[in-house]
Design an enzyme around this catalytic site. Structure first.
Site, PDB file in Angstrom:
ATOM      1  N   HIS A   8     -11.226  -5.117  10.064  1.00 51.01           N
ATOM      2  CA  HIS A   8     -11.810  -4.838   8.742  1.00 51.01           C
ATOM      3  C   HIS A   8     -13.076  -3.995   8.852  1.00 51.01           C
ATOM      4  CE1 HIS A   8      -9.044  -7.941   7.454  1.00 51.01           C
ATOM      5  NE2 HIS A   8      -9.309  -7.661   6.197  1.00 51.01           N
ATOM      6  N   GLU A  55       0.821  -1.217   0.000  1.00 54.83           N
ATOM      7  CA  GLU A  55       0.000   0.000   0.000  1.00 54.83           C
ATOM      8  C   GLU A  55       0.854   1.266   0.000  1.00 54.83           C
ATOM      9  OE1 GLU A  55      -0.493  -2.617   1.928  1.00 54.83           O
ATOM     10  OE2 GLU A  55      -2.512  -3.331   1.472  1.00 54.83           O
TER      11      GLU A  55
END
Lengths: 317, 330
Positions: A129, A60
């Site tokens: 998440h 990322e």
């Protein structure tokens, strides 16, 4: 015009962007061969090829930074970070480079970068998440934060973000992916908040995944619902306008309560509309716990329609 | 670490180029000596990271690059900016925080930028420039441009995830980028062998399948030839990692009391100083006279004096303009 889903609207927006401008390319984890974690980019690899629909390694920090560089180099990258949870791995590039570069360079380098990411809880994905960190990003000068909550915005905001010469973070809501609506394909702005439902008794201010909950609650309390749409810079005018009528407000935000976006909205109401108020402003945020897996516990942790109704009614007690 | 012998032997470069490289190094040295002095006087504030001792790397590498290439550098980038063509006037004005500075006084010593020179800063997060360089290279590749991107960084960055992610992306996508690692042996105050399990930096890049080169960063001729090979490789084959072994003669920043290395080590490395060893070699082979050296030195000094006068005469941006350029005006 037929109704399409929020997910289809996102895909349509990507397709249109890639079609329209050859400087645009999409990169991120599993955006190509896999078709996108949420199937948002399904079919685009086949249509545009692997140079423009570019699968990345699980890096990322690396590929968001590469997106910044590509933007500086004259491209119009759309970088997909699978979810806001993983964007924490790219925080340095977003905050220390993308957001600062223009000011730090004395106005020499704008960064026309679009970063998309899924956000929010509600699907039993547990603590790692289920973050809602839009408020964190909205703290940072130099980046624009947008939160499409309708199908129309899901289709239109990407084009507006690509036209912006500065970095834009687009937060997408899997909780809304199956919602249906009409998307004309016309231009939408990424500067204003909007009244989504008129009402007279209380103003419900919200954004993103909480919009349907606020709309349901409004039915029960004669609420006027304002969708912030753009979390930085905030457009408070419709909120202040609404308060002149309702004199009461509840801010609904899936982020945690402490130091959150709801707190910022409340502070601005205090600064800009204090004398319009007949009651203290209330807020419904996520409980200050990591989001749990078990369905009943997750529901208890998040803003819900009943909590919003109760908070609104509490203003009349 | 055992200090290698000073660079020696014949300089195999055209005389004009040798003298230009010497002049480049002198310009950096004299500018930065003045910066240290001005820091003492309180004219320059904040962090000031001097490049003194490492000048051969920027000098040798910059002259191997093309005008269309992109440059990404770190917070120790005064020399890179200067040799890339950012005027000493504008660099000095930036350190003074003046509007005439190359970043309008917004950046300071660590954030020198210049769009015209394709000088993309000035990144003060260790490793922060590496992914950005990969992205600039990606843009050039997608646009089928011939430019390459040269990214300068210190060896401390190899411990960062950004280094490894960038090496992988650059090689995976065959990006036209040269990663120029300036290994000065210390990440601030932490010696390489105290922070890395693998101290062979080229081995790290090679583990991603990347081509690697290594040169004595105190020998400007060696740096230049190696950087030329690197650019050629990038332009025709793909990314490259180059380790330049160098040494910082001054403290990390003006706040550093240098408790982590002994003076004997610093003195031993000064024997390898890029300026005097190169001058001596050029003199020995008849390419340089003391008179010519003094001429170059006087020119550098004059440039510094002019830059200081320019910075002193610079103006302050009005505080009302504070929020200007946070975003692009529409």
């Amino acid at each position: 015009m037929s109704a399409i889903s929020y997910r289809e609207a996102l895909r349509l927006a990507l397709d249109e962007a890639l079609e329209k401008d050859e400087r645009v390319f999409l990169m991120g984890e599993d955006v190509g061969r896999y078709g996108g974690t949420y199937a948002v980019s399904k079919g685009l690899l086949e249509k545009y090829g692997s140079e423009r629909v570019r699968d990345t390694p699980l890096s990322e920090l690396g590929f968001v930074g590469a997106g910044i560089g590509a933007a500086l180099g004259g491209m119009r990258p759309i970088v997909e970070v699978m979810t806001v949870n993983f964007s924490l791995l790219a925080l340095d590039q977003i905050v220390n480079t993308a957001a600062l570069l223009r000011h730090m360079s004395g106005g020499q380098f704008s960064v026309p970068l679009v970063v998309r990411m899924a956000t929010g809880a509600g699907r039993q994905l547990a603590a790692q998440h289920s973050h809602s960190l839009e408020g964190w990003y909205a703290h940072i000068p130099g980046i624009r934060i947008v939160a499409p909550a309708t199908v129309e915005d899901a289709r239109g905001m990407l084009g507006a973000a690509l036209a912006d010469p500065d970095p834009v973070l687009v937060f997408e809501y899997p909780a809304l992916f199956e919602t249906k609506g009409e998307a004309s394909g016309g231009k939408v702005d990424i500067a204003s908040s909007k009244v989504r439902r008129e009402g007279s008794r209380v103003t419900l201010v919200t954004y993103g995944g909480c919009l349907p909950k606020a709309m349901q609650a409004a039915e029960q309390v004669d609420g006027e619902v304002i969708d912030l749409r753009v979390l930085r810079p905030l457009d408070m005018a419709p909120v202040v306008g609404s308060l002149k009528k309702t004199r009461r407000a509840v801010v609904v935000d899936e982020g945690w309560r402490s130091g959150g976006l709801a707190a910022e909205v409340m502070a601005r109401i205090m600064e800009q509309a204090f004398y319009e108020l007949d009651a203290p402003v209330a807020r419904v945020c996520s409980e200050e716990v990591p989001v749990p897996y078990a369905k009943h516990l997750e529901e208890a942790a998040l803003p819900q329609t009943e909590k919003i109704v109760a908070a609104a009614q509490g203003l009349f007690a | 670490m055992k200090v290698p012998p000073p660079p020696s032997g014949k300089v195999e470069l055209p005389v004009a180029l040798s003298l230009a490289l010497l002049a480049d190094m002198l310009r950096i040295r004299r500018m930065e000596e003045k910066c240290a002095e001005l820091y003492g006087e309180g004219k320059i504030r904040g962090f000031l990271h001097l490049y003194i001792g490492e000048e051969a790397v920027a000098a040798g590498a910059m002259r191997a690059l093309a005008p269309e290439d992109n440059i990404v550098a770190t917070y120790r980038e005064h020399g890179h900016a200067l040799l890339r063509g950012v005027s000493m006037d504008r660099i000095m004005a930036e350190m003074y925080g003046k509007r005439e500075g190359c970043s309008g006084g917004r950046g300071g010593s660590m954030h020198l930028f210049d769009a015209a020179a394709r000088f993309y800063g000035g990144n003060a997060i260790v490793g922060g420039g590496l992914p950005l360089a990969a992205g600039l290279a990606l843009a050039a590749k997608l646009k089928k441009e011939s430019r390459i991107t040269a990214c300068f960084f210190g060896e401390g960055a190899v411990a960062e995830g950004a280094f490894h992610e960038s090496m992988n992306l650059a090689q995976l996508w065959r990006l036209p980028v040269a990663y120029f690692c300036e290994n000065n042996l210390y990440a601030m105050g932490t010696a390489l062998e105290r922070s890395e399990s693998q101290t062979d930096l080229c081995a790290k890049a090679a583990s991603y399948g990347m081509a690697t080169l290594k040169a004595d960063g105190m020998d400007v001729a060696a740096v230049h030839k190696t950087a030329q090979r690197a650019r050629e490789h990038v332009a025709t084959k793909g990314p490259v990692f180059v380790e330049f072994q160098t040494y910082r003669f001054r403290a990390h920043s003006m706040f550093d009391p240098e408790l982590y290395r002994d003076k004997g080590e610093v003195e031993a490395w000064k024997e390898r100083g890029p300026l005097h060893t190169f001058s001596a070699r050029l003199k020995a082979q008849g390419d340089l006279t003391e008179g010519r050296f003094l001429e170059l030195d006087r020119a550098a000094q004059a440039e510094v004096d002019k830059a200081v006068a320019f910075a002193e005469a610079g103006t302050r941006e009005p505080a009302e303009d504070l929020a200007k350029d946070v975003t692009t005006p529409s």
